[in-house]
Write an enzyme that holds these catalytic residues in place. Sequence first.
Site, PDB file in Angstrom:
ATOM      1  N   LYS A  23       0.054   4.256  -0.307  1.00 51.09           N
ATOM      2  CA  LYS A  23      -0.595   5.461   0.259  1.00 51.09           C
ATOM      3  C   LYS A  23      -0.327   6.649  -0.682  1.00 51.09           C
ATOM      4  CE  LYS A  23      -0.139   3.298   4.722  1.00 51.09           C
ATOM      5  NZ  LYS A  23      -0.016   3.444   6.174  1.00 51.09           N
ATOM      6  N   GLU A  45      -5.380  -4.755  10.794  1.00 54.30           N
ATOM      7  CA  GLU A  45      -4.329  -3.760  11.010  1.00 54.30           C
ATOM      8  C   GLU A  45      -4.621  -2.998  12.297  1.00 54.30           C
ATOM      9  OE1 GLU A  45      -2.327  -2.611   7.066  1.00 54.30           O
ATOM     10  OE2 GLU A  45      -4.106  -1.390   7.247  1.00 54.30           O
ATOM     11  N   ASN A  54       0.873  -1.181   0.000  1.00 61.38           N
ATOM     12  CA  ASN A  54       0.000   0.000   0.000  1.00 61.38           C
ATOM     13  C   ASN A  54       0.906   1.226   0.000  1.00 61.38           C
ATOM     14  OD1 ASN A  54      -1.797   2.050   0.540  1.00 61.38           O
ATOM     15  ND2 ASN A  54      -2.294   1.369   2.631  1.00 61.38           N
ATOM     16  N   GLY A  56       2.574   2.337  10.695  1.00 62.72           N
ATOM     17  CA  GLY A  56       3.547   3.407  10.503  1.00 62.72           C
ATOM     18  C   GLY A  56       4.295   3.793  11.763  1.00 62.72           C
ATOM     19  N   GLU A  69      -6.750   4.879   7.893  1.00 60.15           N
ATOM     20  CA  GLU A  69      -6.503   6.290   7.540  1.00 60.15           C
ATOM     21  C   GLU A  69      -7.716   6.888   6.842  1.00 60.15           C
ATOM     22  OE1 GLU A  69      -2.765   5.603   5.554  1.00 60.15           O
ATOM     23  OE2 GLU A  69      -1.839   5.178   7.492  1.00 60.15           O
ATOM     24  N   SER A  71       3.374  -2.067  10.322  1.00 62.40           N
ATOM     25  CA  SER A  71       4.832  -2.139  10.508  1.00 62.40           C
ATOM     26  C   SER A  71       5.418  -3.504  10.169  1.00 62.40           C
ATOM     27  CB  SER A  71       5.211  -1.718  11.934  1.00 62.40           C
ATOM     28  OG  SER A  71       4.832  -0.364  12.158  1.00 62.40           O
ATOM     29  N   HIS A 106      -9.457   1.345   5.009  1.00 63.94           N
ATOM     30  CA  HIS A 106      -8.181   1.519   5.722  1.00 63.94           C
ATOM     31  C   HIS A 106      -8.399   2.503   6.873  1.00 63.94           C
ATOM     32  CE1 HIS A 106      -4.088   2.689   6.604  1.00 63.94           C
ATOM     33  NE2 HIS A 106      -3.701   1.581   5.991  1.00 63.94           N
TER      34      HIS A 106
END
Length: 246
Positions: free
Chosen positions: A12, A164, A10, A170, A96, A204, A94
Site C-alpha cells: 500500500k 478480500e 501489498n 487491516g 481501497e 488480516s 483493491h
Amino acid sequence: MTRQTLIAGNWKMHGLTEALGFFGAIAPIAAKSPATVLVCPPATLLQQAARACDGTVVRVGGQDCHAAPSGAHTGDISAAMLRDAGATHVILGHSERRADHGERDADIRAKAEAALAAGLVPVICVGETLSEREAGREVEIVAGQLAGSLPENAASVDLVIAYEPVWAIGTGLTASVADVASMHAAIRERLPNPATSCILYGGSVKPDNAAELLGLADVDGALVGGASLNASDFTAIIEAASRKRE
Ligand code: PGA
C-alpha cells in the site's frame, strides 16, 4: 493438475528507500518455497525493488494501473510503465481503490485488459462489505464483481483472483475458515478456467492464521497487507504456504 501457490505482499502507501533491505531478507526463504512470492511496493520503489530482486525468485508488482497505454492522465501509471520498471503482476480493484477512487467493475475490467496487453498478470480483487455479508448478500456481491471485472478474454489467460472481505482488511478480523472455504468454492465455479485459476484470500492474514487459511483446498495463496511490511512475518507466511504442498 497443480495450481500455482502465490503469496503476494501489498505494501500500500508504505515504504521508502530504506525498506529495500526487505528483499534481501526474504529472498533465501522464497528460494526454498514452491510458492511464487510477489511483493507490490509503492510505484516509487518498483524499479529499485526489481533490481534488488534480480537473480532471485521474488517478483514485484504494481498496486494499480491506468486502463490506457499512455496519454494525458496526470499522476497515473500505465501497465507498460509497470512492466518497464520490472513488474510481473498488478493488483487491480483493491477495495481501497474502489472506495477511495470510485473504481467500478467496468474500470477494473478495462485495467485488467490493459495489464494483459502489457504482459502483466492482473490480480483482481473482489469482496463484500460487512453490511452486505450481514444481509446474506456476499456471494451475490462477489459474483457481480467477478462478472463485471474479469477481462473479456478471461478464458484464455492465467487469472489470479483475490477474495478480500472488506471488513477483514487491516482490522485484525478474518473470515471464518468455513466462510472462506465456501466463498472460494463459489468463486471457483464462476471462473472460466476453474482448474487452473489461482484464488487468494486476503484480509488480516498473519503468521498465526496463515497455515489454517492456506490449508483450505480452494485457497491458492494469500494477499497480505500489514504483515508484508515485516520480513519475519512475511517469511513465516511463505513458510506456511510451503507446507501446503507437503
Ligand atoms: P491486511 O491487508 O493484510 O493488512 O488486512 C490486506 C489487503 O488489503 O490486501
